[in-house]
Design a protein around this motif. Sequence first.
Motif, PDB file in Angstrom:
ATOM      1  N   ILE A  64       0.835  -1.203   0.000  1.00 44.42           N
ATOM      2  CA  ILE A  64       0.000   0.000   0.000  1.00 44.42           C
ATOM      3  C   ILE A  64       0.870   1.253   0.000  1.00 44.42           C
ATOM      4  O   ILE A  64       0.582   2.223  -0.722  1.00 44.42           O
ATOM      5  CB  ILE A  64      -0.974  -0.022   1.199  1.00 44.42           C
ATOM      6  N   THR A  65       1.950   1.245   0.762  1.00 48.78           N
ATOM      7  CA  THR A  65       2.861   2.386   0.787  1.00 48.78           C
ATOM      8  C   THR A  65       3.507   2.596  -0.577  1.00 48.78           C
ATOM      9  O   THR A  65       3.643   3.735  -1.038  1.00 48.78           O
ATOM     10  CB  THR A  65       3.939   2.184   1.863  1.00 48.78           C
ATOM     11  N   ASN A  66       3.881   1.496  -1.218  1.00 49.93           N
ATOM     12  CA  ASN A  66       4.461   1.579  -2.558  1.00 49.93           C
ATOM     13  C   ASN A  66       3.478   2.215  -3.531  1.00 49.93           C
ATOM     14  O   ASN A  66       3.838   3.102  -4.305  1.00 49.93           O
ATOM     15  CB  ASN A  66       4.859   0.179  -3.030  1.00 49.93           C
ATOM     16  N   ILE A  67       2.239   1.801  -3.484  1.00 50.05           N
ATOM     17  CA  ILE A  67       1.220   2.349  -4.382  1.00 50.05           C
ATOM     18  C   ILE A  67       0.966   3.828  -4.085  1.00 50.05           C
ATOM     19  O   ILE A  67       0.852   4.648  -5.006  1.00 50.05           O
ATOM     20  CB  ILE A  67      -0.077   1.524  -4.285  1.00 50.05           C
ATOM     21  N   VAL A  68       0.883   4.190  -2.807  1.00 50.56           N
ATOM     22  CA  VAL A  68       0.613   5.580  -2.431  1.00 50.56           C
ATOM     23  C   VAL A  68       1.733   6.504  -2.894  1.00 50.56           C
ATOM     24  O   VAL A  68       1.479   7.592  -3.438  1.00 50.56           O
ATOM     25  CB  VAL A  68       0.395   5.692  -0.901  1.00 50.56           C
ATOM     26  N   VAL A  69       2.990   6.080  -2.716  1.00 51.24           N
ATOM     27  CA  VAL A  69       4.114   6.924  -3.136  1.00 51.24           C
ATOM     28  C   VAL A  69       4.143   7.052  -4.659  1.00 51.24           C
ATOM     29  O   VAL A  69       4.403   8.138  -5.197  1.00 51.24           O
ATOM     30  CB  VAL A  69       5.436   6.362  -2.580  1.00 51.24           C
ATOM     31  N   ALA A  70       3.829   5.980  -5.380  1.00 49.87           N
ATOM     32  CA  ALA A  70       3.798   6.039  -6.850  1.00 49.87           C
ATOM     33  C   ALA A  70       2.677   6.964  -7.319  1.00 49.87           C
ATOM     34  O   ALA A  70       2.871   7.764  -8.244  1.00 49.87           O
ATOM     35  CB  ALA A  70       3.619   4.639  -7.434  1.00 49.87           C
ATOM     36  N   VAL A  71       1.514   6.880  -6.692  1.00 55.57           N
ATOM     37  CA  VAL A  71       0.388   7.746  -7.060  1.00 55.57           C
ATOM     38  C   VAL A  71       0.706   9.208  -6.730  1.00 55.57           C
ATOM     39  O   VAL A  71       0.351  10.114  -7.488  1.00 55.57           O
ATOM     40  CB  VAL A  71      -0.908   7.271  -6.362  1.00 55.57           C
TER      41      VAL A  71
END
Length: 155
Positions: A64-71
């Motif tokens: 989830i952290t990976n997705i949030v930072v990418a977004v």
Amino acid sequence: MIQRIQSIWLLLATIALILMMFLPLVSKENKTTETEIHTVGLYKDVVGKPGPGLLMEQFTPLLITNIVVAVLCFINIFNFKRRTMQKRIAVFSIIAIGGFAFWCSIFAQKLPGGIDGARFDFGAYLPAVSILFCIMAIIGINKDEKLIRSAERLR
């Protein structure tokens, strides 16, 4: 707006962060098994057996952290009209990516036997690459601001 160079740098940072979901961060090979850490989780595979490995443990908060930072990097592309805000979000993205990389290193210690003898794969270097792209975006934003200030002086 894509014609601005900072948009391209932020897009490249986003792509690097998305690639982290698919590439292994750390892997360790024993005589019979190979264990890999992805941002998705811990995979175990029998050496010599074709096919995907078995997901042993899932790292949902890390994913989830990976997705949030990418977004966050991707959404920052569309702040081109507010350059000051775009620069602040890029700096925040650098800090978030640094924290995310530290958190990945903590999860990498979940390898059986620790990280002694482990091999760092391509995914482990992608946070540094995305930080570099964000820094290049900040440099592009600064050049854009300087160009606009010089154009205003000529009026």
